[in-house]
Design a protein around this motif. Structure first.
Motif: not given
Lengths: 440, 324
Positions: B57, B68, B71-78, B96-99
């Motif tokens: 995280q 992308y 993906r196997r996690l929750v993430s925020e696109l920058i 935003l989470t590990g993964g």
């Protein structure tokens, strides 16, 4: 000139390349009004302010595919939603920057607040995106569980995935009616990028705003060719600007070799295009008439792929001009030394005849030649020429089209082998007896 | 920092995992991406085999659009960049989470550099680059300041050969920087062979590259520094070694990735008193080993670590064994 335009985004470049040439007076006048506003604007504000605006515009991306998907009612994925949000925030930022200097109305950026509100539920106003927790309480719970039990992550992700897809569907449905606004904002930003670049280019290259001519004549004072001027500057030399006017009467430019005749034609062509694409004009002042078509025929292009010799390629090009002239199009034709590669007798006949064919048509014709031809019906301009070892590139109006005989002097000044030049000079003084040399 | 493997199955991915697991993600902003082999064929061919990387995280990462979406996690696109790969554009996001995520970043050194430049906006403290397979160029100092080298039985199953081949690479990475004056003079020269004479004057050799066959070192008696802007190859090095007037010359190359010389030829040159230095240097942080070759052959881990460490004067780690 296009390459020298310092555009911030690739999309603005594509948009500019895709725009058609303007050919109505009002359109061109409106374009220059906009450019004038931007030109005044960059003259008034601080450089840091301009840099901020340009830096923002660097973030402009071509998201037309995403907008198209939105219009067709597709569910956008995270990357597409990010693109829409990124554009909307950019549009809002640029709007705000321009409003500070009373530039809001110049290029209308449609309102995008609603788009931002949809994609920024937490009111962060940052151009990043994910399916936020606040879209769905259940999703929020799942994510908390994920962080607490990494071991069950895959299963939790699967459940969250379905909820996320539902949110995306909902967001896309809400955004769909706003697609046109988003598209217009995209184009508005591209136009602002282009206008900023044009205005900055005017200052950098010393370009001027043209006046629109309504009587079909065009006038340039101290016209220059930006690239040639730049190249000369690198060698410590100055470009000698040229004054020129033309109307419906054909204009014939004669003059010594190396007298800059071709550069004049190229500059006139360039200016006409710059005018009809709303760029600054390389001259001290200019009044230009709008044309429907611009034809520039330079004799030395060979069309190898089509298997044409330089003569054939040239004849085809000029043929296209004649055909267009019969369709009564307002045309500007610039023809550089027609029939230059053939023998002088036939060449002169072809050029004289061309003048006759094109005279009286609703067009402006400017032509250069080395041939001694009958200039009746044409206005004759001559490069002042070689004087005291220096070339005077200015044009003067003369009563006849008689071509100057300066080739040998110029060759001599270039340091060409004297035996060759002297023999040629001798031949001119004492023409060989077996050859007829008169002309009519 | 780049992580490069000298051969497939030398444990590059293990090494990356180890580094990501142990970095202080709470106090440093860390971004990770990978560089595909130029032309991207390998990424496409092996995309199913490419291992997933576990992110923690708060980490930033750059990968292709396609990966992308998987993906196997929750993430925020920058950011969605203009850099494209065969798997779509390169996107940057924050976990935003590990993964788990498949990494497939910019496909060339230049686009990688551009990506890293853009990352500056996000105040990243450290960018970790998963280097291309057996391509040292992805660890060029032009891209990364430091590197970790992964080697192992897959590179050579013979202990002595493995140690000497690895030591050669380490020698190249550790080549000394040339003088500051030379760096300033030579850095802008991107092609050709040049030399600086005793009076400090810079001259270009007629031969276009060090690959040219008809290089003649004439009128170079007072040559002090010889600079090869492109690749340094065996033939050129041999000619320099055999030329009496060039005995005292300092041979300069851009960085270690430009050296394509057999270990034997390199050693002969150094033995004869030759000096090679570089314009740009990256710091070698550590060497990791995988004592198991894909064919099943296993070297003794402790012996390998000891022998290699002795040969290169740096710590050597068997991460799998230490983790066990």
């Amino acid at each position: 000139m296009l390459d020298e335009l310092e555009l911030q985004s690739g999309f603005a470049r594509r948009w500019l390349l895709d725009s058609p040439m303007m050919s109505r007076d009002e359109e061109i006048a409106a374009a220059y009004d906009e450019l004038r506003r931007f030109n005044r604007f960059i003259g008034q504000v601080e450089k840091t302010y301009i840099d901020t605006l340009l830096f923002k515009l660097q973030g402009l991306k071509d998201i037309r595919t995403t907008i198209k998907n939105l219009k067709h009612g597709a569910t956008l994925d995270d990357i597409e939603l990010f693109e829409v949000k990124h554009l909307a925030i950019l549009a809002a930022d640029v709007s705000k920057l321009l409003a500070q200097h009373d530039m809001s109305g110049v290029v209308e950026i449609p309102p995008v607040d609603e788009v931002i509100d949809i994609l920024d539920p937490d009111g962060m106003r940052i151009a990043t995106f994910y399916i936020y927790d606040s879209y769905c309480a259940q999703l929020k719970d799942l994510r908390v569980q994920m962080r607490q039990n990494p071991g069950q992550q895959d299963e939790l992700l699967l459940q969250a995935g379905e909820l996320e897809e539902g949110v995306r569907r909902d967001l896309s449905t809400r955004l769909s009616p706003l697609a046109t606004n988003i598209e217009n904002a995209l184009v508005a930003l591209a136009r602002i990028d282009v206008l900023m670049a044009k205005a900055l280019q005017m200052n950098r290259l010393g370009l001027t705003f043209p006046a629109l001519s309504h009587d079909g004549t065009s006038h340039y004072k101290a016209m220059f060719h930006p690239q040639v001027k730049e190249a000369l500057k690198k060698h410590g030399r100055d470009f000698q600007p040229v004054d020129i006017s033309y109307g419906k009467e054909p204009t014939l430019i004669t003059g010594a070799n190396m007298g800059g005749k071709t550069v004049v034609l190229k500059t006139l062509t360039l200016c006409q295009y710059l005018f009809q694409f709303g760029f600054g004009i390389p001259a001290a002042s200019a009044t230009i008439a709008v044309r429907d078509e611009i034809h520039f025929c330079i004799g030395d292009e060979q069309s190898v792929e089509k298997g044409l010799s330089s003569f054939a390629a040239e004849m085809k090009n000029i043929d296209a001009v004649i055909k267009a002239s019969r369709e009564n199009k307002k045309m500007l034709a610039l023809i550089d030394e027609p029939a230059r590669t053939t023998n002088p007798t036939e060449g002169a006949a072809l050029v004289t005849a061309l003048l006759g064919v094109l005279a009286g048509k609703d067009m402006s014709l400017i032509m250069t030649t080395h041939y001694d031809i009958d200039p009746r019906g044409a206005r004759c301009l001559r490069v002042k020429g070689f004087e005291n070892g220096e070339m005077d590139y200015r044009l003067e109006e003369v009563q006849n089209g008689e071509v100057p005989h300066e080739a040998l002097n110029i060759a001599q000044s270039l340091g060409i082998d004297p035996e060759w030049i002297d023999r040629a000079r001798e031949l001119l003084m004492n023409p060989p007896a077996n050859k007829e040399n008169d002309k009519h | 920092m780049s992580i490069v493997g000298l051969e497939k199955n030398t444990g590059k991915t293990e090494c990356l995992k180890y580094v990501l697991d142990n970095l202080p993600v709470e106090s440093k902003r860390i971004a990770v991406t990978s560089i595909g082999i130029d032309g991207e064929t390998v990424d496409q061919v092996t995309r199913t085999q490419k291992p997933e990387i576990s992110l923690r995280q708060g980490m930033y990462f750059g990968t292709s659009e396609m990966h992308y979406r998987q993906r196997r996690l929750v993430s925020e696109l920058i950011d969605v960049s203009d850099e494209t790969t065969s798997l779509g554009r390169v996107v940057t996001a924050k976990a935003l989470t590990g993964g788990k995520i498949l990494l497939s970043g910019p496909s060339s050194s230049n686009s990688l550099r551009r990506w890293m430049r853009d990352m500056r906006r996000h105040d990243i403290d450290l960018v970790i680059i998963d280097g291309a397979l057996s391509r040292l160029s992805s660890a060029s100092p032009a891209v990364s300041q430091s590197l970790i080298l992964a080697t192992g039985a897959a590179y050579s199953a013979n202990l002595t050969t493995l140690v000497s081949k690895t030591a050669h690479v380490v020698d190249l990475v550790n080549l000394e920087l040339t003088s500051e004056r030379n760096i300033n003079t030579l850095m802008p020269l991107e092609k050709g062979v040049w030399f600086i004479d005793k009076s400090g004057e810079l001259k270009e050799l007629d031969a276009v590259t060090s690959l040219s066959r008809d290089i003649h070192f004439e009128g170079m008696d007072d040559c002090e520094t010889l600079y090869v802007a492109g690749a340094l190859v065996d033939g050129f090095l041999e000619k320099v070694r055999k030329n009496k007037s060039l005995r005292q010359v300092e041979l300069v190359v851009r960085d270690f990735t430009k050296i394509f010389v057999a270990p034997q030829q390199f050693r002969l040159f150094i033995k004869a008193g030759g000096r090679i230095s570089v314009l740009q240097r990256s710091k070698l942080i550590a060497v990791t080993v995988n004592p198991t070759s894909p064919s099943g052959y296993v070297l003794d881990s402790d012996t390998l670590c000891d022998r290699l460490s002795e040969a290169i004067g740096l710590p050597v780690y068997d991460l799998l064994k230490n983790n066990r």
